[in-house]
Design a protein around this motif. Structure first.
Motif, mmCIF file in Angstrom:
data_model
loop_
_atom_site.group_PDB
_atom_site.id
_atom_site.type_symbol
_atom_site.label_atom_id
_atom_site.label_comp_id
_atom_site.label_asym_id
_atom_site.label_seq_id
_atom_site.Cartn_x
_atom_site.Cartn_y
_atom_site.Cartn_z
ATOM 1 N N GLU A 338 4.695 -34.219 -23.729
ATOM 2 C CA GLU A 338 5.110 -32.831 -23.521
ATOM 3 C C GLU A 338 3.971 -31.996 -22.943
ATOM 4 O O GLU A 338 4.163 -31.216 -22.009
ATOM 5 C CB GLU A 338 5.580 -32.230 -24.842
ATOM 6 C CG GLU A 338 6.100 -30.809 -24.733
ATOM 7 C CD GLU A 338 6.596 -30.273 -26.054
ATOM 8 O OE1 GLU A 338 6.920 -29.075 -26.134
ATOM 9 O OE2 GLU A 338 6.659 -31.068 -27.022
ATOM 10 N N LYS A 342 3.836 -30.188 -19.295
ATOM 11 C CA LYS A 342 3.534 -28.773 -19.095
ATOM 12 C C LYS A 342 2.349 -28.597 -18.157
ATOM 13 O O LYS A 342 2.339 -27.705 -17.310
ATOM 14 C CB LYS A 342 3.233 -28.104 -20.440
ATOM 15 C CG LYS A 342 4.445 -27.965 -21.340
ATOM 16 C CD LYS A 342 4.075 -27.257 -22.626
ATOM 17 C CE LYS A 342 5.294 -27.075 -23.528
ATOM 18 N NZ LYS A 342 4.935 -26.407 -24.805
ATOM 19 N N GLU A 343 1.349 -29.465 -18.323
ATOM 20 C CA GLU A 343 0.163 -29.367 -17.465
ATOM 21 C C GLU A 343 0.515 -29.656 -16.014
ATOM 22 O O GLU A 343 0.053 -28.964 -15.099
ATOM 23 C CB GLU A 343 -0.895 -30.356 -17.952
ATOM 24 C CG GLU A 343 -2.223 -30.249 -17.214
ATOM 25 C CD GLU A 343 -3.278 -31.145 -17.810
ATOM 26 O OE1 GLU A 343 -4.332 -31.306 -17.178
ATOM 27 O OE2 GLU A 343 -3.044 -31.690 -18.905
ATOM 28 N N GLU A 346 2.464 -26.675 -14.624
ATOM 29 C CA GLU A 346 1.578 -25.552 -14.324
ATOM 30 C C GLU A 346 0.766 -25.830 -13.066
ATOM 31 O O GLU A 346 0.551 -24.943 -12.227
ATOM 32 C CB GLU A 346 0.643 -25.321 -15.514
ATOM 33 C CG GLU A 346 -0.269 -24.122 -15.350
ATOM 34 C CD GLU A 346 0.491 -22.823 -15.280
ATOM 35 O OE1 GLU A 346 -0.040 -21.857 -14.697
ATOM 36 O OE2 GLU A 346 1.621 -22.765 -15.810
#
Length: 498
Positions: A338, A342-343, A346
């Motif tokens: 997860e 997300k990284e 982004e």
């Protein structure tokens, strides 16, 4: 020189595209964890360094394996921070750094990534030596000596409560104060000792009264040294007059290291989900029964595999009757998928933002170039229209000038010859009427006057032709559009009298 503006614009676009292709890519924001050594022995102290690349803020640290950390959180500001890792036993040790309150330095957005690192502890073996002393009086005795110095480390590496935890823990500070809302009826006290051989008491679920509650955690070192940490929890509000709810038997608390249960633990809730990231094959599960006489048995906490695992906790009374059964679903993964997702998301947003800015800049640059070209061409056109007739003022359109000139010339030429033809016809008529008469003196004077007009007309035509030739010679250097040759009209000659 005529400029090909279309080719110029294409060349500019190609140059900008090549520059964009070779622009250096910015390094993605993130955390990096390093160890001062890759392999350690039992008892070693290893320096763990957490580096923030393009991020700043608080980082929470956790350890899995037989080791303890000197600090459970550090602060980084586009730099590095270090803590000490004490190795207490053999096996693989993994340290995880998770962003707690961090922001991307370049975009000021919240950063929620994490990273981890593993260190291997070398296995050790010890051998004792024995020696036989010589016997006397028929008796023998064997002596084996070994001495081990016991640890006096009674410090905690971590301390807190759940929920409404406090921050700023340090091993040297033994008293902490925290205030919780009125609806918080109990808290869970958790603690971790720096020395794995030390024992801890006073942790677990604690019921809160209204007002101040002193919760004490006692650490006993291997050699018997003790140290007490106190957490003063103040519960807001006043005591309620409502009747207490019925007590449910089973467990009053379940803790699994620093992992979080979903949903939050309650005695009458029997199914929970736990997310674990690491390589351990078992979890450190701590339980507290609602009755000290109850027996707690944990099943399935061995050989945990990657993916979904089920752990069952059985609670029985003193007679062996089942009181409650709790089930834990453990989702184990080696990496935090997860956080990685997300990284990556982004990072993709940052790349899209960067491409949007670059594309907008290129479009603006192209528009500026086009505007400059259009303005320049209009200025050149206006300049050409203003000064194309130099050195003859008023000659801005050569086609109109030559057309007017030729029309005037033709009209003048025809006028002269018409006048001559009319006079010539009059003389011819008179000649027919007076065929046998000789030309008198008056007729001779008329002929001389006509010839003089013709000569003057011829002289004027030559001057006009010279002026036209000069103009044609001057304008041929400026443009090739006026090279048309006009055929010259021959002079009509009438009958002359002798």
């Amino acid at each position: 020189m005529k400029i090909n503006y279309k080719k110029s614009i294409i060349c500019v676009i190609l140059i900008l595209a090549v520059i964009m292709l070779f622009l250096p890519k910015s390094q993605a924001a993130g955390l990096v964890i390093n160890f001062s050594k890759s392999t350690a022995n039992v008892g070693d102290t290893v320096t763990v360094t957490v580096t923030g690349q393009g991020v700043s803020g608080k980082v929470n640290l956790s350890v899995s394996g037989n080791a303890t950390l000197s600090e459970n959180s550090v602060f980084v500001d586009n730099g590095a921070a270090s803590v000490n890792l004490t190795v207490n036993g053999t096996g693989s040790i993994r340290v995880t750094a998770t962003a707690a309150d961090m922001a991307d330095s370049s975009t000021a957005t919240v950063y929620t990534g994490s990273t981890g690192g593993t260190i291997t502890v070398a296995s050790t073996s010890s051998s004792g030596s024995s020696s036989d002393s010589s016997s006397s009086s028929g008796s023998t005795s064997g002596n084996s000596t070994s001495s081990t110095r016991k640890s006096s480390n009674a410090n905690l590496s971590n301390l807190g409560i759940r929920p409404n935890d406090f921050s700023g823990f340090t091993p040297g500070t033994t008293t902490y104060n925290v205030t919780v809302p009125e609806d918080v009826e109990s808290v869970e006290v958790y603690a971790t000792a720096q020395d794995s051989k030390a024992t801890i008491s006073g942790t677990g679920n604690k019921t809160l009264e209204y007002g101040e509650n002193a919760l004490s955690v006692v650490v006993t070192a291997e050699d018997g040294t003790t140290k007490t940490y106190t957490v003063n929890v103040t519960r807001e509000g006043e005591e309620s007059t409502e009747e207490p709810t019925e007590i449910v038997n089973g467990l009053s608390n379940i803790t699994i290291g620093d992992l979080e249960l979903t949903p939050s633990f309650k005695t009458d809730v029997y199914e929970y989900t736990v997310k674990y990231i690491g390589e351990d094959t078992s979890l450190d599960i701590q339980t507290v029964a609602t009755d000290p006489s109850y027996t707690v048995e944990i099943l399935g906490n061995e050989e945990l595999k990657e993916g979904e695992n089920t752990i069952t906790i059985l609670v029985s009374d003193s007679e062996g009757n089942n009181v409650a059964t709790y089930q834990l679903t453990v989702n184990k993964s080696l990496v935090d998928e997860e956080a990685l997702a997300k990284e990556e998301a982004e990072k993709e947003k940052q790349e899209q933002r960067k491409m949007f800015i670059i594309t907008g800049g290129i479009i603006a640059l192209i528009l500026i170039i086009v505007i400059i070209i259009v303005v320049k061409r209009r200025r050149n056109r206006a300049y050409a229209e203003e000064f194309s007739g130099v050195p003859f003022a008023g000659i801005n359109d050569e086609d109109d000038y030559y057309e007017d000139y030729n029309n005037n010339y033709d009209n003048q030429y025809d006028s002269y010859h018409t006048e001559y033809d009319d006079e010539d016809g009059a003389f011819l008529q008179e000649d027919n009427d007076n065929e046998d008469l000789s030309i008198d003196e008056n007729n001779q004077e008329d002929n001389q006057e006509i010839n003089k007009k013709l000569d003057d007309s011829e002289e004027q035509r030559k001057k006009e032709k010279a002026k036209r030739d000069f103009l044609e010679g001057y304008n041929s250097n400026y443009t090739d559009d006026y090279e048309e040759d006009r055929p010259s009209r021959g002079r009509k000659k009438g009958k002359r009298f002798k």
